[in-house]
Design a protein around this motif. Structure first.
Motif, PDB file in Angstrom:
ATOM      1  N   GLY A 246       3.359 -43.463  46.614  1.00 30.79           N
ATOM      2  CA  GLY A 246       1.987 -43.939  47.261  1.00 30.79           C
ATOM      3  C   GLY A 246       0.813 -43.334  46.553  1.00 30.79           C
ATOM      4  N   ASP A 247      -0.246 -44.263  46.416  1.00 30.77           N
ATOM      5  CA  ASP A 247      -1.331 -43.856  45.574  1.00 30.77           C
ATOM      6  C   ASP A 247      -2.217 -42.678  46.076  1.00 30.77           C
ATOM      7  OD1 ASP A 247      -2.623 -45.345  47.210  1.00 30.77           O
ATOM      8  OD2 ASP A 247      -3.292 -46.869  45.912  1.00 30.77           O
ATOM      9  N   ARG A 248      -1.822 -42.678  47.352  1.00 31.17           N
ATOM     10  CA  ARG A 248      -2.680 -41.551  48.307  1.00 31.17           C
ATOM     11  C   ARG A 248      -2.038 -40.257  48.654  1.00 31.17           C
ATOM     12  NH1 ARG A 248      -4.403 -46.434  50.473  1.00 31.17           N
ATOM     13  NH2 ARG A 248      -3.464 -45.573  52.452  1.00 31.17           N
ATOM     14  N   ASP A 249      -0.669 -40.070  47.941  1.00 22.66           N
ATOM     15  CA  ASP A 249       0.048 -39.026  48.426  1.00 22.66           C
ATOM     16  C   ASP A 249      -0.663 -37.462  48.056  1.00 22.66           C
ATOM     17  OD1 ASP A 249       2.068 -36.917  48.214  1.00 22.66           O
ATOM     18  OD2 ASP A 249       3.410 -38.739  48.228  1.00 22.66           O
ATOM     19  N   PRO A 250      -0.789 -36.840  49.048  1.00 21.45           N
ATOM     20  CA  PRO A 250      -1.640 -35.545  48.961  1.00 21.45           C
ATOM     21  C   PRO A 250      -0.866 -34.532  48.191  1.00 21.45           C
ATOM     22  CG  PRO A 250      -0.496 -35.766  51.073  1.00 21.45           C
ATOM     23  CD  PRO A 250      -0.190 -37.104  50.449  1.00 21.45           C
TER      24      PRO A 250
ATOM     25  N   GLY B 201       1.964 -36.399  42.361  1.00 23.91           N
ATOM     26  CA  GLY B 201       0.938 -37.551  41.463  1.00 23.91           C
ATOM     27  C   GLY B 201       1.878 -38.158  40.748  1.00 23.91           C
TER      28      GLY B 201
ATOM     29  N   PRO C 143       0.475 -49.038  47.349  1.00 20.79           N
ATOM     30  CA  PRO C 143      -0.580 -48.440  48.204  1.00 20.79           C
ATOM     31  C   PRO C 143      -0.054 -47.552  49.327  1.00 20.79           C
ATOM     32  CG  PRO C 143      -1.030 -50.794  47.890  1.00 20.79           C
ATOM     33  CD  PRO C 143       0.617 -50.151  47.239  1.00 20.79           C
TER      34      PRO C 143
ATOM     35  N   TYR D 172       4.181 -44.144  52.559  1.00 16.52           N
ATOM     36  CA  TYR D 172       3.980 -45.453  52.171  1.00 16.52           C
ATOM     37  C   TYR D 172       4.796 -46.314  52.551  1.00 16.52           C
ATOM     38  CZ  TYR D 172       7.146 -45.267  48.577  1.00 16.52           C
ATOM     39  OH  TYR D 172       8.339 -45.026  47.954  1.00 16.52           O
TER      40      TYR D 172
ATOM     41  N   SER E 196       8.365 -40.312  46.260  1.00 18.87           N
ATOM     42  CA  SER E 196       7.307 -39.380  46.627  1.00 18.87           C
ATOM     43  C   SER E 196       7.856 -37.685  46.738  1.00 18.87           C
ATOM     44  CB  SER E 196       7.132 -39.601  48.155  1.00 18.87           C
ATOM     45  OG  SER E 196       6.484 -40.786  48.633  1.00 18.87           O
TER      46      SER E 196
ATOM     47  N   GLU F 272      -0.227 -33.535  58.012  1.00 17.19           N
ATOM     48  CA  GLU F 272      -0.949 -34.147  56.970  1.00 17.19           C
ATOM     49  C   GLU F 272       0.016 -35.238  55.976  1.00 17.19           C
ATOM     50  OE1 GLU F 272      -1.537 -32.003  52.942  1.00 17.19           O
ATOM     51  OE2 GLU F 272      -3.535 -31.602  53.878  1.00 17.19           O
TER      52      GLU F 272
ATOM     53  N   ASP G  80       0.188 -43.480  51.435  1.00 12.85           N
ATOM     54  CA  ASP G  80       0.076 -42.048  51.258  1.00 12.85           C
ATOM     55  C   ASP G  80       1.714 -41.569  51.261  1.00 12.85           C
ATOM     56  OD1 ASP G  80       1.328 -42.302  53.740  1.00 12.85           O
ATOM     57  OD2 ASP G  80      -0.361 -41.534  54.969  1.00 12.85           O
ATOM     58  N   HIS G  81       2.105 -40.465  51.526  1.00  9.64           N
ATOM     59  CA  HIS G  81       3.327 -39.829  51.380  1.00  9.64           C
ATOM     60  C   HIS G  81       4.531 -40.748  52.124  1.00  9.64           C
ATOM     61  CE1 HIS G  81       6.201 -36.577  50.099  1.00  9.64           C
ATOM     62  NE2 HIS G  81       6.689 -36.564  51.380  1.00  9.64           N
TER      63      HIS G  81
END
Length: 259
Positions: free
Chosen positions: A207-211, A214, A235, A240, A131, A157, A237-238
């Protein structure tokens, strides 16, 4: 604040001021050194040993300014932090080492790995970065000099174990100076261009939803190594790795001890 002898566990080559060993191993075949995220602490990794092989010892870095080192000023300059950790690791070079760094910790782990290899000729078993954008893709966010409200909003966030604590005024007052110092370290960090290649193989996790990070940011970690490179997107976020710790750490243990 110092650490008691009981908390330090049996004798180890690792400096007990800098490293926490949740499950000491008397004769480890490998040490996995874990580097926390901005605002994070060694306790973030305290459950990981239960999913590692019995002969792998986990050592979590305890940065100054948190937990039982909260009375010390946080280090705000990457070179100083990496130099001090690399120096503290020298007595531990009697065993194979692998590094895991999450978010800010990935950059710190990379800088320490470069120092260990350049100064001591020791190649890590593996560097695992999580990440955090590769050196060539890092851009200052400016958040370290933003208002408390903006900084807290960014931390929340991202999530993580301490984000909810920032809703409480007393805890916010305690935690925010160290978080801001870590963000200042991140903002002011200027990796060498181009980044020197190291021999250690690198694994990148995201993580595939890391804000904020990428796939392209993580794939660029291939640029730092002469060894093999792999990227895995999971799967989440940051943070995960909170939900996936049992399977992730088990797989990591297999990766580090195979061959």
């Amino acid at each position: 604040m110092t650490v008691s002898r009981a908390a330090r566990g049996p004798h180890s080559a690792l400096d007990p001021e800098w490293f926490r060993r949740p499950r000491p191993v008397s004769e480890p075949r490998l040490r996995l050194v874990c580097f926390p995220h901005a605002g994070g602490a060694a306790s973030f990794f305290r459950d990981w040993p239960r999913w590692l092989p019995a002969d792998v010892e986990l050592a979590a870095v305890c940065y100054p300014g948190r937990e039982d080192r909260i009375g010390l000023p946080a280090v705000e300059v990457m070179d100083e932090l990496a130099d001090r950790i690399a120096e503290a690791l020298v007595p531990a070079l009697d065993r194979p080492l692998a590094f895991f760094g999450h978010s800010m910790g990935a950059s710190v782990a990379h800088e320490v790995a470069m120092r260990i290899e350049r100064r001591h000729g020791r190649v890590l078993r593996r560097l695992v970065v999580s990440s955090r954008s590769a050196p060539s893709r890092l851009r200052p966010s400016g958040l370290s000099r933003a208002s408390d409200e903006v900084l807290v909003r960014d931390v929340q966030e991202l999530g993580g174990t301490f984000s909810a604590a920032l809703d409480h005024p007393d805890l916010r007052e305690l935690l925010l100076p160290t978080i801001r110092a870590d963000y200042r370290l991140i903002d002011d960090y200027r990796p060498a261009e181009p980044s020197p290649r190291i021999a250690v193989p690198v694994t990148a996790l995201l993580g595939d939803r890391d804000p904020h990070v990428g796939e392209a940011d993580m794939r660029a970690w291939a640029e730092v190594t002469e060894g093999d490179f792999g990227l895995r997107v999971l799967p989440g976020d940051h943070f995960y790795l909170l939900e996936q710790a049992p399977s992730l750490v088990t797989e990591l243990g297999r990766l580090l001890t195979s061959g």
